[in-house]
Scaffold this motif. Structure first.
Motif, PDB file in Angstrom:
ATOM      1  N   ARG A 191       0.829  -1.198   0.000  1.00  0.00           N
ATOM      2  CA  ARG A 191       0.000   0.000   0.000  1.00  0.00           C
ATOM      3  C   ARG A 191       0.866   1.251   0.000  1.00  0.00           C
ATOM      4  N   GLU A 192       2.006   1.199   0.708  1.00  0.00           N
ATOM      5  CA  GLU A 192       2.895   2.358   0.771  1.00  0.00           C
ATOM      6  C   GLU A 192       3.470   2.674  -0.610  1.00  0.00           C
ATOM      7  N   PHE A 193       3.850   1.602  -1.353  1.00  0.00           N
ATOM      8  CA  PHE A 193       4.403   1.839  -2.689  1.00  0.00           C
ATOM      9  C   PHE A 193       3.353   2.434  -3.614  1.00  0.00           C
ATOM     10  N   LEU A 194       2.128   1.894  -3.573  1.00  0.00           N
ATOM     11  CA  LEU A 194       1.073   2.408  -4.446  1.00  0.00           C
ATOM     12  C   LEU A 194       0.741   3.864  -4.125  1.00  0.00           C
ATOM     13  N   ALA A 195       0.764   4.203  -2.821  1.00  0.00           N
ATOM     14  CA  ALA A 195       0.516   5.589  -2.441  1.00  0.00           C
ATOM     15  C   ALA A 195       1.602   6.500  -2.996  1.00  0.00           C
ATOM     16  N   ARG A 196       2.856   6.054  -2.909  1.00  0.00           N
ATOM     17  CA  ARG A 196       3.969   6.837  -3.455  1.00  0.00           C
ATOM     18  C   ARG A 196       3.883   6.910  -4.981  1.00  0.00           C
ATOM     19  N   PHE A 197       3.500   5.802  -5.600  1.00  0.00           N
ATOM     20  CA  PHE A 197       3.400   5.737  -7.065  1.00  0.00           C
ATOM     21  C   PHE A 197       2.443   6.797  -7.586  1.00  0.00           C
ATOM     22  N   PHE A 198       1.279   6.925  -6.965  1.00  0.00           N
ATOM     23  CA  PHE A 198       0.265   7.848  -7.468  1.00  0.00           C
ATOM     24  C   PHE A 198       0.492   9.282  -7.002  1.00  0.00           C
ATOM     25  N   LEU A 199       1.562   9.514  -6.244  1.00  0.00           N
ATOM     26  CA  LEU A 199       1.971  10.890  -5.956  1.00  0.00           C
ATOM     27  C   LEU A 199       2.858  11.454  -7.061  1.00  0.00           C
ATOM     28  N   GLU A 200       3.372  10.568  -7.923  1.00  0.00           N
ATOM     29  CA  GLU A 200       4.273  11.000  -8.989  1.00  0.00           C
ATOM     30  C   GLU A 200       3.488  11.551 -10.174  1.00  0.00           C
ATOM     31  N   ASP A 201       3.863  12.723 -10.646  1.00  0.00           N
ATOM     32  CA  ASP A 201       3.202  13.307 -11.809  1.00  0.00           C
ATOM     33  C   ASP A 201       3.332  12.406 -13.037  1.00  0.00           C
ATOM     34  N   SER A 202       4.446  11.695 -13.149  1.00  0.00           N
ATOM     35  CA  SER A 202       4.635  10.789 -14.288  1.00  0.00           C
ATOM     36  C   SER A 202       3.618   9.662 -14.268  1.00  0.00           C
ATOM     37  N   ALA A 203       3.261   9.184 -13.083  1.00  0.00           N
ATOM     38  CA  ALA A 203       2.227   8.154 -12.988  1.00  0.00           C
ATOM     39  C   ALA A 203       0.885   8.701 -13.449  1.00  0.00           C
ATOM     40  N   HIS A 204       0.611   9.946 -13.111  1.00  0.00           N
ATOM     41  CA  HIS A 204      -0.646  10.565 -13.544  1.00  0.00           C
ATOM     42  C   HIS A 204      -0.752  10.552 -15.065  1.00  0.00           C
ATOM     43  N   TYR A 205       0.337  10.935 -15.741  1.00  0.00           N
ATOM     44  CA  TYR A 205       0.255  11.049 -17.192  1.00  0.00           C
ATOM     45  C   TYR A 205       0.438   9.715 -17.909  1.00  0.00           C
TER      46      TYR A 205
END
Length: 257
Positions: free
Chosen positions: A87-101
């Motif tokens: 869960r911690e990794f996924l939370a960090r992942f979706f904080l990245e602008d690159s993940a958004h795009y």
């Protein structure tokens, strides 16, 4: 202080094609990002002015190029050894602008082409490609391609307006996607999925422009609703729209965590 043993007139590292080759070898990922961003810009232009390509093909190539850029940026931001399903990794992942795009490209891979969809990725690609182009030109030499340097300077001078325009396109695209879903140009779930993208952009820690643009639009709508000459029904509709958008916004603690 300059090295006394260096030849006369030598004031820094060597320039030219050998220096460019060395730079490419030492910075493979950054140069790859630069090339893919230029490809994104060219594909967007190819969609708008289809002189040598199918515009539909250019549209999806631009989305694929944006996905490749986002994946490479994620590779830089999150090393492979840190990837997990926690869960911690996924939370960090979706904080990245690159993940958004990266998510953005996936959302629109199966929708009818629309210029507004390409607008944010075109503007980001243009801005970042221009910035790194200066690094490339500096490697070739301080006086190389002054016309290109002038154009790049114009882009960087407008960087704030470019980022605001990208944020505005992200926001305006939300009701457009809803209309596209109603008229069959995309799936019915697309607006709901895109809503999550907009909330991530609103909560972005690295890019506050989407959040700031929402605030500017809210102030503009509230001022418009307060004008006495505006019909009461329209003023009420504006206030209701503002309240709806405020309820849909992420919690304050999520934005500032």
């Amino acid at each position: 202080m300059a090295d006394q043993n260096s030849p006369a007139g030598e004031t820094g590292p060597p320039k030219g094609i050998p220096a460019l080759k060395a730079h490419i070898i030492a910075n493979k990922v950054d140069v790859a990002l630069w090339g893919i961003r230029i490809l994104t810009v060219l594909c967007t232009i190819g969609y708008v002015m289809p002189l040598f390509n199918n515009p539909v093909s250019a549209f999806y190539k631009a989305l694929l190029a944006n996905a490749a850029t986002s994946a490479l940026r994620l590779h830089q931001r999150i090393p492979p050894r840190e990837i997990s399903l926690s869960r911690e990794f996924l939370a960090r992942f979706f904080l990245e602008d690159s993940a958004h795009y990266l998510f953005y490209s996936l959302i629109f891979m199966n929708v009818a082409p629309n210029l507004l969809i390409l607008t944010p990725i075109f503007l980001f690609a243009l801005l970042h490609a221009a910035s790194y182009s200066l690094t490339i030109l500096d490697t070739l030499g301080q006086n190389s391609m002054w016309v290109a340097r002038l154009l790049i300077s114009l882009v960087e001078f407008q960087s704030r307006n470019i980022l605001r325009a990208a944020a505005l396109a992200e926001i305006v695209l939300f009701p457009v996607v809803a209309l596209m879903a109603l008229f069959g140009y995309c799936g019915l779930l697309t607006p709901f999925v895109y809503y999550y993208f907009v909330t991530w952009r609103y909560a972005s820690r690295r890019n506050p422009y989407t959040r700031n643009t929402f605030r500017e639009l809210r102030v503009l709508a509230e001022r418009g609703a307060a004008r006495p000459q505006l019909p009461r029904a329209l003023a009420s509709a504006l206030r209701a729209a503002v309240q709806l958008v405020c309820r849909m916004a992420p919690p304050t603690e999520q934005v500032h965590q």
